[in-house]
Motif scaffolding. Structure first.
Motif, PDB file in Angstrom:
ATOM      1  N   GLN A 241      15.245  62.421  -2.984  1.00 49.62           N
ATOM      2  CA  GLN A 241      15.459  63.661  -3.729  1.00 49.62           C
ATOM      3  C   GLN A 241      16.700  63.565  -4.617  1.00 49.62           C
ATOM      4  N   GLU A 242      17.756  62.925  -4.100  1.00 47.52           N
ATOM      5  CA  GLU A 242      18.973  62.771  -4.898  1.00 47.52           C
ATOM      6  C   GLU A 242      18.725  61.824  -6.073  1.00 47.52           C
ATOM      7  N   GLU A 243      17.896  60.791  -5.839  1.00 49.41           N
ATOM      8  CA  GLU A 243      17.542  59.893  -6.936  1.00 49.41           C
ATOM      9  C   GLU A 243      16.791  60.651  -8.026  1.00 49.41           C
ATOM     10  N   LEU A 244      15.873  61.523  -7.623  1.00 51.46           N
ATOM     11  CA  LEU A 244      15.125  62.317  -8.593  1.00 51.46           C
ATOM     12  C   LEU A 244      16.052  63.240  -9.368  1.00 51.46           C
ATOM     13  N   ARG A 245      16.968  63.905  -8.656  1.00 52.87           N
ATOM     14  CA  ARG A 245      17.915  64.807  -9.320  1.00 52.87           C
ATOM     15  C   ARG A 245      18.812  64.029 -10.287  1.00 52.87           C
ATOM     16  N   PHE A 246      19.239  62.830  -9.863  1.00 61.49           N
ATOM     17  CA  PHE A 246      20.102  62.035 -10.739  1.00 61.49           C
ATOM     18  C   PHE A 246      19.338  61.560 -11.965  1.00 61.49           C
ATOM     19  N   ARG A 247      18.061  61.199 -11.780  1.00 64.09           N
ATOM     20  CA  ARG A 247      17.263  60.799 -12.935  1.00 64.09           C
ATOM     21  C   ARG A 247      17.153  61.942 -13.940  1.00 64.09           C
ATOM     22  N   GLN A 248      16.999  63.155 -13.436  1.00 59.34           N
ATOM     23  CA  GLN A 248      16.908  64.305 -14.331  1.00 59.34           C
ATOM     24  C   GLN A 248      18.220  64.500 -15.093  1.00 59.34           C
ATOM     25  N   LEU A 249      19.346  64.404 -14.372  1.00 52.03           N
ATOM     26  CA  LEU A 249      20.647  64.601 -15.017  1.00 52.03           C
ATOM     27  C   LEU A 249      20.945  63.473 -16.005  1.00 52.03           C
ATOM     28  N   SER A 250      20.721  62.227 -15.581  1.00 56.31           N
ATOM     29  CA  SER A 250      20.978  61.104 -16.491  1.00 56.31           C
ATOM     30  C   SER A 250      19.983  61.111 -17.640  1.00 56.31           C
ATOM     31  N   GLY A 251      18.759  61.653 -17.383  1.00 51.69           N
ATOM     32  CA  GLY A 251      17.796  61.801 -18.467  1.00 51.69           C
ATOM     33  C   GLY A 251      18.274  62.785 -19.517  1.00 51.69           C
ATOM     34  N   ASN A 252      18.920  63.857 -19.070  1.00 49.40           N
ATOM     35  CA  ASN A 252      19.504  64.809 -20.025  1.00 49.40           C
ATOM     36  C   ASN A 252      20.561  64.132 -20.885  1.00 49.40           C
ATOM     37  N   VAL A 253      21.409  63.309 -20.236  1.00 52.84           N
ATOM     38  CA  VAL A 253      22.452  62.591 -20.971  1.00 52.84           C
ATOM     39  C   VAL A 253      21.817  61.640 -21.984  1.00 52.84           C
ATOM     40  N   ARG A 254      20.752  60.937 -21.542  1.00 55.46           N
ATOM     41  CA  ARG A 254      20.061  60.004 -22.445  1.00 55.46           C
ATOM     42  C   ARG A 254      19.451  60.738 -23.631  1.00 55.46           C
ATOM     43  N   ASP A 255      18.730  61.818 -23.350  1.00 58.90           N
ATOM     44  CA  ASP A 255      18.011  62.533 -24.408  1.00 58.90           C
ATOM     45  C   ASP A 255      18.962  63.143 -25.423  1.00 58.90           C
ATOM     46  N   ILE A 256      20.085  63.691 -24.941  1.00 58.25           N
ATOM     47  CA  ILE A 256      21.020  64.299 -25.884  1.00 58.25           C
ATOM     48  C   ILE A 256      21.707  63.225 -26.723  1.00 58.25           C
ATOM     49  N   GLY A 257      21.886  62.016 -26.123  1.00 54.56           N
ATOM     50  CA  GLY A 257      22.447  60.900 -26.882  1.00 54.56           C
ATOM     51  C   GLY A 257      21.506  60.435 -27.976  1.00 54.56           C
ATOM     52  N   VAL A 258      20.206  60.371 -27.649  1.00 52.99           N
ATOM     53  CA  VAL A 258      19.204  60.001 -28.651  1.00 52.99           C
ATOM     54  C   VAL A 258      19.160  61.042 -29.765  1.00 52.99           C
ATOM     55  N   ARG A 259      19.196  62.301 -29.382  1.00 50.82           N
ATOM     56  CA  ARG A 259      19.157  63.386 -30.368  1.00 50.82           C
ATOM     57  C   ARG A 259      20.359  63.300 -31.310  1.00 50.82           C
ATOM     58  N   ARG A 260      21.517  63.035 -30.742  1.00 57.16           N
ATOM     59  CA  ARG A 260      22.723  62.935 -31.567  1.00 57.16           C
ATOM     60  C   ARG A 260      22.619  61.753 -32.536  1.00 57.16           C
ATOM     61  N   ALA A 261      22.102  60.623 -32.048  1.00 54.30           N
ATOM     62  CA  ALA A 261      21.964  59.448 -32.907  1.00 54.30           C
ATOM     63  C   ALA A 261      20.984  59.717 -34.046  1.00 54.30           C
ATOM     64  N   GLU A 262      19.883  60.422 -33.748  1.00 55.25           N
ATOM     65  CA  GLU A 262      18.890  60.733 -34.779  1.00 55.25           C
ATOM     66  C   GLU A 262      19.477  61.611 -35.873  1.00 55.25           C
ATOM     67  N   VAL A 263      20.154  62.657 -35.463  1.00 56.17           N
ATOM     68  CA  VAL A 263      20.744  63.574 -36.450  1.00 56.17           C
ATOM     69  C   VAL A 263      21.777  62.850 -37.300  1.00 56.17           C
ATOM     70  N   ALA A 264      22.629  62.048 -36.641  1.00 58.69           N
ATOM     71  CA  ALA A 264      23.665  61.326 -37.381  1.00 58.69           C
ATOM     72  C   ALA A 264      23.050  60.339 -38.369  1.00 58.69           C
ATOM     73  N   GLN A 265      21.987  59.628 -37.948  1.00 57.91           N
ATOM     74  CA  GLN A 265      21.376  58.642 -38.834  1.00 57.91           C
ATOM     75  C   GLN A 265      20.706  59.301 -40.034  1.00 57.91           C
ATOM     76  N   LEU A 266      20.031  60.424 -39.806  1.00 51.58           N
ATOM     77  CA  LEU A 266      19.432  61.153 -40.924  1.00 51.58           C
ATOM     78  C   LEU A 266      20.506  61.614 -41.904  1.00 51.58           C
ATOM     79  N   PHE A 267      21.640  62.027 -41.366  1.00 59.02           N
ATOM     80  CA  PHE A 267      22.753  62.459 -42.207  1.00 59.02           C
ATOM     81  C   PHE A 267      23.269  61.296 -43.048  1.00 59.02           C
ATOM     82  N   PHE A 268      23.448  60.114 -42.394  1.00 62.45           N
ATOM     83  CA  PHE A 268      23.931  58.943 -43.125  1.00 62.45           C
ATOM     84  C   PHE A 268      22.930  58.509 -44.195  1.00 62.45           C
ATOM     85  N   MET A 269      21.641  58.614 -43.874  1.00 62.70           N
ATOM     86  CA  MET A 269      20.622  58.253 -44.851  1.00 62.70           C
ATOM     87  C   MET A 269      20.712  59.157 -46.082  1.00 62.70           C
ATOM     88  N   GLY A 270      20.901  60.445 -45.842  1.00 64.04           N
ATOM     89  CA  GLY A 270      21.043  61.374 -46.956  1.00 64.04           C
ATOM     90  C   GLY A 270      22.254  61.060 -47.811  1.00 64.04           C
TER      91      GLY A 270
END
Length: 634
Positions: A241-270
């Protein structure tokens, strides 16, 4: 209500939705930390200016090569220009090293001051803060947020200064070369600025979410991978259960990092596309002017070389604006902790007691663990159909917060006497101890020591004259010697051995391969419960306080360890004012006064025989909890 957020009436999520602008007060506060480092900052400004001016020379050299050296076959000028092309980057590199040194010196110094101020401030917070805040959240503020603030100081701000100087100096030279092309070059400037504001809003929100997700992940790591957390997780088989909870939390960290990279790259492209448009316009107009003999080839080559120095800083400044606004989130989160009010404060005219007799009085003391405004918020939430308020973590039920932990408690402790606090679980005994140590202040009433209100004494006076042996002994992950010296840093080896002998633990320490230099492990986990408690007793003996506060619970120990602890306590109690949460009949019988607590009130006071004769709560506790100890072997 988020863990650790009870003092705030605007949540972090709400603040992240507010309009993110460059707050002048926030900037003023940040720059206030820079005042001690103005000398280093001045050197940084000078080196940035000189480096930027040196960077203006190469395009002019290219123009000379094309317009003068090659047509006229001027070998002497060629040699001079070649040497200049070598000397300029050499000088710029040396200035860059100097700039980086002083920039880091100022930036690291500012963060050093900020981190130390936050540690000192949090160290002065009452226990209310620590019981409402996850340790991982605190660690995250020191690591992620302070590092984010550090990057703003050592990276973002010098980059802003560099690009501003480069942009201004380049524009001046471009205007002097050909003002029409210069105006055409800056005509695309609005295209750089328009997306910056929107992207800044998005990235600032993403940044705050990322920090929150990192804090949540750090909290789980700190809680589950500590010694006690790992033991609990293993014994209850909760790893999946703790592994599942940690995957969810680390998944949030991963997803927000991907989102930030996407926005930044689109900005640089512009930004890149905007720069391409400006370059194409200048090349077209410049080529047309060369074809019409309005410009030389060398001039257009030099001018196009300056375009990189113009659009590069513009793009960087546009991005830096975004980065700086998002970096301010780190400062905001650090300042959120620095701005927390100190509940336990030392008054300017506080009295320092060098010697105390040990007379203690509780005078009509009331205490709530939560603020009234929070109670009202809970009441409103329940009236609207909710049983508790919260975001899914650390929900607190209203009944536990609404009832006062202590209600009109009054009693007196004579100097040199032993007072036993007795009562059922949850009666308020530990709360009385916490107030006596001034870990909290009473909501109403007062507590006095030798006639002085505790709130009128220096915190050092209270800490010096009170010694505590708690039921849950805390040891640092360090040596036995270091844990003992925490009570008296200048203690001699003879004093250490005498304290350990009195606490019945000297022989055990002597049997260890490293003796007093043995590392006890995380929270002292390499020692047994009885050994940790005896080491804690030795630590208090070494401190030699006038007043002893003791939770003598030993029910979780074996009979031999309990006997050793009881024996170790005898010299510690002798001649001191002692307040004991009593669990042993022997301690109760030896007490000069027994104070019986129930539901936050003092219901009885007296000696053992007096209270038995009253036939009240103490008599019932005696029959159900203490009488059985008479049959136990001594």
């Amino acid at each position: 209500m988020r863990d650790g957020g009870w003092w705030r009436f605007v949540t972090f999520e709400e603040s992240s939705q507010q309009r993110p602008i460059l707050d002048r007060l926030l900037l003023r506060r940040v720059f206030r930390y820079a005042r001690p480092y103005l000398g280093a900052i001045l050197i940084v400004l000078i080196t940035i200016t000189v480096s930027s001016l040196l960077g203006l020379a190469p395009p002019l050299i290219y123009r000379e090569l094309i317009d003068e050296v090659l047509p006229n076959r001027n070998l002497h000028l060629l040699n001079s220009l070649a040497l200049a092309l070598f000397a300029i980057p050499l000088a710029s590199g040396a200035l860059g090293v100097l700039q980086r040194h002083y920039s880091a010196k100022a930036g690291e110094g500012i963060i050093y001051d900020l981190r130390n101020e936050m540690f000192s401030h949090l160290g002065r917070m009452s226990m209310r803060f620590f019981t409402n805040t996850r340790s991982g959240e605190i660690v995250s503020r020191f690591n992620n947020d302070v590092v984010g603030a550090q990057n703003a100081i050592t990276g973002t701000i010098p980059e802003i200064l560099t690009n501003v100087v480069t942009l201004v100096s380049t524009l001046i030279v471009m205007i002097s070369i050909e003002w029409r092309l210069a105006l055409l070059s800056v005509a695309v400037l609005p295209l750089f600025l328009l997306p910056a504001r929107r992207v800044g809003l998005i990235l600032r929100k993403i940044r705050r979410q990322a920090l929150d997700y990192n804090a949540a992940m750090s909290s789980q790591i700190a809680e589950t991978l500590s010694v006690n957390g790992a033991l609990l997780m293993k014994t209850f088989n909760r790893l999946p259960q703790e592994e599942l909870r940690f995957r969810q939390l680390s998944g949030n960290v991963r997803d927000i990092g991907v989102r930030r990279a996407e926005v930044a790259q689109l900005f640089f492209m512009g930004l890149g596309l905007v720069g391409a448009v400006g370059s194409a316009l200048v090349y077209w107009a410049g080529g047309w002017m060369v074809l019409n003999d309005a410009l030389t080839v060398g001039t257009i080559v030099a001018f196009t070389a300056y375009l990189a120095r113009l659009y590069g800083p513009i793009s960087a400044l546009t991005n830096v604006q975004v980065e700086f606004v998002t970096a301010l989130v780190s400062f905001e989160r650090v300042f959120e902790y620095l701005d927390l009010p100190l509940e336990i404060q030392e008054r300017a005219d506080a009295v320092r007691l060098n010697h105390v007799e040990g007379r203690i009085r509780f005078e009509d003391v009331w205490f709530h663990y939560q603020e009234p405004l929070i109670d009202e918020a809970l009441s409103d939430a329940q009236e609207s159909g909710g049983a508790a308020i919260g975001d899914g973590e650390g929900l607190v039920e209203r009944p536990a917060m609404h009832r006062a932990a202590l209600q009109g408690v009054s009693f007196e402790i004579e100097p040199g006497s032993l007072t036993a606090l007795v009562g059922p679980s949850g009666a308020g005994k530990t709360t009385i101890i916490s107030l006596l140590l001034r870990l909290y202040d009473p909501t109403q009433g007062r507590i006095t020591l030798d006639g002085y209100d505790l709130r009128n004494l220096t915190l050092d006076s209270i800490a010096r004259h009170f010694g505590v042996v708690s039921q849950e002994t805390y040891l640092f992950h360090d040596t036995i010697r270091a844990n003992l010296l925490y009570a008296k840093p200048d203690a001699t080896q003879a004093e250490l051995e005498a304290a350990c002998r009195a606490a019945n633990i000297r022989e055990l320490i002597a049997s260890l391969p490293d003796g007093y230099d043995t590392v006890v492990g995380e929270r002292g986990h390499r020692l047994s419960g009885g050994e940790k408690q005896r080491l804690a007793i030795a630590r208090v003996i070494l401190k030699d306080p006038r007043i002893l506060v003791l939770d003598e619970a030993t029910s979780h120990l074996d009979s031999q360890s309990e006997a050793l602890i009881q024996e170790a306590l005898q010299p510690l109690l002798r001649g001191r004012t002692s307040v004991v949460i009593a669990h042993r009949l022997s301690t109760i019988l030896a007490a000069d006064k027994i104070v019986v607590i129930d539901k936050g009130r003092v219901v009885e006071q007296g000696t053992h025989h007096q209270l038995l004769a009253n036939g009240g709560l103490y008599s019932a506790l005696y029959e159900t909890q203490f009488r059985s100890q008479l049959a136990e072997p001594t």
